[in-house]
Design an enzyme around this catalytic site. Structure first.
Site, mmCIF file in Angstrom:
data_model
loop_
_atom_site.group_PDB
_atom_site.id
_atom_site.type_symbol
_atom_site.label_atom_id
_atom_site.label_comp_id
_atom_site.label_asym_id
_atom_site.label_seq_id
_atom_site.Cartn_x
_atom_site.Cartn_y
_atom_site.Cartn_z
ATOM 1 N N LYS A 172 35.934 22.384 53.475
ATOM 2 C CA LYS A 172 35.747 23.193 52.436
ATOM 3 C C LYS A 172 36.732 24.276 52.247
ATOM 4 C CE LYS A 172 32.224 25.442 55.002
ATOM 5 N NZ LYS A 172 30.756 25.677 55.261
ATOM 6 N N ARG A 221 18.608 29.452 53.405
ATOM 7 C CA ARG A 221 19.587 29.204 52.494
ATOM 8 C C ARG A 221 19.073 28.184 51.329
ATOM 9 N NH1 ARG A 221 25.391 29.942 55.550
ATOM 10 N NH2 ARG A 221 25.447 27.458 54.940
ATOM 11 N N TYR A 264 50.828 54.458 54.244
ATOM 12 C CA TYR A 264 49.933 55.160 53.256
ATOM 13 C C TYR A 264 48.972 56.112 54.108
ATOM 14 C CZ TYR A 264 51.364 52.073 49.475
ATOM 15 O OH TYR A 264 52.083 51.437 48.670
HETATM 16 C C1 PLP Z 1 30.608 25.263 56.618
HETATM 17 C C2 PLP Z 1 29.602 24.422 57.041
HETATM 18 C C3 PLP Z 1 29.676 23.597 58.328
HETATM 19 C C4 PLP Z 1 30.894 23.812 59.193
HETATM 20 O O1 PLP Z 1 30.528 24.783 60.099
HETATM 21 P P1 PLP Z 1 31.523 25.153 61.391
HETATM 22 O O2 PLP Z 1 30.901 26.253 61.900
HETATM 23 O O3 PLP Z 1 32.525 25.570 60.714
HETATM 24 O O4 PLP Z 1 31.432 23.987 62.299
HETATM 25 C C5 PLP Z 1 28.641 22.776 58.564
HETATM 26 N N1 PLP Z 1 27.692 22.270 57.726
HETATM 27 C C6 PLP Z 1 27.518 23.326 56.400
HETATM 28 C C7 PLP Z 1 26.280 23.008 55.757
HETATM 29 C C8 PLP Z 1 28.645 24.304 56.118
HETATM 30 O O5 PLP Z 1 28.251 25.008 55.118
#
Ligand code: PLP
Length: 373
Positions: free
Chosen positions: A39, A136, A266
């Site tokens: 993702k 969630r 800045y």
């Molecule tokens: C992003 C995500 C993962 C991956 O998590 P990591 O800590 O990067 O391994 C796994 N499962 C879900 C549901 C996620 O949203």
């Protein structure tokens, strides 16, 4: 010292072999099949690139948040199973099902939408997500019997195939995670009693997959680990047998010899304590260099360590290199594989009050990604 390709001012190199090797290592370590999470543009590494590398390393499936991310991988020609688990309210699942995208399903209403998207001999493939304490999404405990019974019915009439039951952990303490796993196991039993026995269950992301063996279940969802980064505060990539895949670097754009007392960037939050050389690095917060790392973010130039001097600006920041013979065009490494003597993405997370996940994921679109080797 390595230099950037001619004409390139900044870039992120992505070691695709590192991603493949990390997947191989994690498969062995966890004795589980790996759903590679790609993702958010593969945590900034490039989703298609990360997906191909992860599949080369033996990942059996890909995971993304949105259906749009999954469809982009299909358009890129990736044919492996892909699961997407975060959906726009009320959106149609028709295209996802037509493209054989598996759907993470968190409610009765989503289950009905998935079944409605099935057609002819193509049932919707779903992973039922259970709320086990993260707060969630996921089917609420009080809705589970209804959802399981309906899923079993839809499966019997060929509208649905339940590929998995899954959940996600909080990584708060091992005891918190064990409590969530106990809730999950109870739900798996209830599902079985209602005729639902999917081939897979998965609950562990990188943290639990490594730290909590009982969470593995023969299938783990690995994001940060495949990119070679550690989800732990107290264990490095190397401690975990992982190799960071991304190196963020730039070519020094200008150098200037200045007297003591020169204000830098800045707000003059840094003033040179003595006569010194300032090197200008063409990466700024638009490129994902956190402004919170002003005056603290670490860099490596010609094997020596320095820090950001003054505020990080939109496109650039300054480094006080003292009397080091730094020249225009020299390579500045912000982060990469720390076993090579450069800072890590975790060092930048520490410097900016965040985590390595956010550092790599926010590298901006203006930074070209280049595959190595
Ligand atoms: C992003 C995500 C993962 C991956 O998590 P990591 O800590 O990067 O391994 C796994 N499962 C879900 C549901 C996620 O949203």
């Amino acid at each position: 010292m390595s230099r950037l390709p001619a004409g390139v001012m900044r870039e992120a190199t992505i070691d695709v072999d590192a991603i493949a090797d990390n997947v191989r290592h994690l498969r062995r370590l966890t004795e589980s099949e790996v759903i590679a999470v790609v993702k958010a543009d593969g945590y900034g590494h490039g989703a298609e690139r990360a997906a191909r590398a992860a599949l080369a390393g033996g990942a059996s499936r890909l995971g993304v948040a949105d259906i749009g991310e999954a469809l982009a991988l299909r358009r890129a020609g990736i044919r492996a199973p892909i699961v997407a688990w975060l959906h726009a309210p009320g959106s149609s699942f028709d295209e996802a099902v037509a493209q054989r995208i598996e759907l993470g399903i968190s409610s009765f209403e989503q289950l009905q939408r998935a079944a409605a998207a099935s057609s002819g001999d193509r049932p919707a493939h779903v992973h039922l997500k259970l709320e086990t304490g993260l707060g969630r999404n996921g089917v609420a405990p009080e809705d589970q019997r209804l959802v399981f019974a309906e899923a079993a019915r839809l499966e019997r009439i060929g509208r649905l195939r339940v590929v998995a039951l899954f959940s996600h952990l909080s990584n708060t303490t091992a005891d918190d995670d064990r409590a969530a796993i106990a809730v999950f196991d109870k739900s798996v039993e209830i599902a079985a009693s209602l005729g639902l026995r999917p081939p897979l269950t998965h609950i562990a992301a990188t943290h639990a997959a490594i730290a909590l063996p009982e969470s593995r279940r023969g299938c783990v969802r690995i994001g940060i680990g495949i990119y070679g980064l550690s989800p732990f505060d107290d264990r490095t990539s190397a401690d975990l047998g992982l190799r960071p895949a991304m190196t963020l670097r730039a070519a020094v754009a200008a150098v200037r010899r200045v007297p003591a007392g020169q204000g830098v960037s800045y707000g003059y939050s840094f003033r040179t304590p003595r006569e010194t050389t300032l090197a200008l690095v063409p990466l700024g917060y638009a490129d994902g260099v956190p402004r919170h790392a002003s005056n603290v973010g670490p860099v490596s130039i010609a094997g020596a360590g320095f820090r950001v001097a003054g505020r990080v600006a939109m496109d650039q920041f300054v480094v006080d290199v003292g009397d080091a013979p730094v020249q225009v065009g020299d390579e500045v490494v912000l982060f990469g594989d720390p076993t090579l003597g450069v800072p890590s993405a975790s060092d930048w997370g520490d410097a900016a009050g965040t985590i390595n996940y956010e550092i790599v994921t926010r590298i901006g679109a203006r930074v070209p990604r280049r595959e190595v080797p």
